[in-house]
Design a protein around this motif. Structure first.
Motif, mmCIF file in Angstrom:
data_model
loop_
_atom_site.group_PDB
_atom_site.id
_atom_site.type_symbol
_atom_site.label_atom_id
_atom_site.label_comp_id
_atom_site.label_asym_id
_atom_site.label_seq_id
_atom_site.Cartn_x
_atom_site.Cartn_y
_atom_site.Cartn_z
ATOM 1 N N GLN A 94 -11.397 1.571 54.530
ATOM 2 C CA GLN A 94 -11.401 1.472 53.073
ATOM 3 C C GLN A 94 -12.573 2.270 52.497
ATOM 4 N N SER A 95 -13.755 2.157 53.121
ATOM 5 C CA SER A 95 -14.930 2.888 52.632
ATOM 6 C C SER A 95 -14.715 4.392 52.721
ATOM 7 N N LEU A 96 -14.148 4.858 53.821
ATOM 8 C CA LEU A 96 -13.881 6.294 53.966
ATOM 9 C C LEU A 96 -12.813 6.753 52.983
ATOM 10 N N GLY A 97 -11.846 5.901 52.735
ATOM 11 C CA GLY A 97 -10.831 6.223 51.735
ATOM 12 C C GLY A 97 -11.447 6.346 50.350
ATOM 13 N N ASN A 98 -12.362 5.435 50.020
ATOM 14 C CA ASN A 98 -13.054 5.501 48.730
ATOM 15 C C ASN A 98 -13.901 6.772 48.638
ATOM 16 N N LEU A 99 -14.574 7.134 49.722
ATOM 17 C CA LEU A 99 -15.385 8.346 49.738
ATOM 18 C C LEU A 99 -14.502 9.577 49.538
ATOM 19 N N LYS A 100 -13.363 9.611 50.214
ATOM 20 C CA LYS A 100 -12.430 10.738 50.074
ATOM 21 C C LYS A 100 -11.976 10.869 48.623
ATOM 22 N N THR A 101 -11.597 9.749 48.022
ATOM 23 C CA THR A 101 -11.158 9.764 46.618
ATOM 24 C C THR A 101 -12.275 10.263 45.715
ATOM 25 N N TYR A 102 -13.485 9.783 45.945
ATOM 26 C CA TYR A 102 -14.633 10.205 45.127
ATOM 27 C C TYR A 102 -14.862 11.710 45.253
ATOM 28 N N LEU A 103 -14.851 12.215 46.487
ATOM 29 C CA LEU A 103 -15.105 13.637 46.706
ATOM 30 C C LEU A 103 -13.992 14.516 46.129
ATOM 31 N N GLU A 104 -12.769 14.052 46.231
ATOM 32 C CA GLU A 104 -11.645 14.816 45.671
ATOM 33 C C GLU A 104 -11.713 14.879 44.147
#
Length: 106
Positions: A94-104
């Motif tokens: 979930q944390s990596l998914g949130n990071l991916k969304t933030y970076l995108e």
């Protein structure tokens, strides 16, 4: 969920890198003690001691074939470790998914 003494023993035992390496090797299939020992710079008696500790908490079993001892992974006791780690896996995904969304979105 309270841990039993057996659960705590499993965690203590797999904390040792040599014992984790032995378990990793045994995931590939059973192996004689000499084959296991040859993969380490430690002495055969030291590896035998690690195997005895793993046997005592039932994560490996030993079977004699003539004069040779063959060890096999018995992963059922490791289920406690997997059950404990699983929520952390979900957290990191979930944390990596949130990071991916933030970076995108940057």
């Amino acid at each position: 969920m309270p841990q039993t003494e057996q659960d705590r023993s499993v965690f203590r035992v797999i904390a040792d890198p040599t014992r984790r390496a032995i378990l990793d090797r045994l995931r590939q299939g059973p192996a004689p003690v000499n084959e296991l020992a040859s993969a380490f710079s430690q002495s055969r008696p030291a590896i035998s001691k690690h195997l005895r500790i793993l046997r005592e908490i039932n994560v490996v079993s030993e079977q004699r074939h003539g004069r040779e001892r063959v060890y096999r992974l018995e992963p059922a006791e490791l289920k406690h470790v997997a059950d404990w780690i699983l929520p952390y896996r979900d957290f990191w995904q979930q944390s990596l998914g949130n990071l991916k969304t933030y970076l995108e979105n940057e």
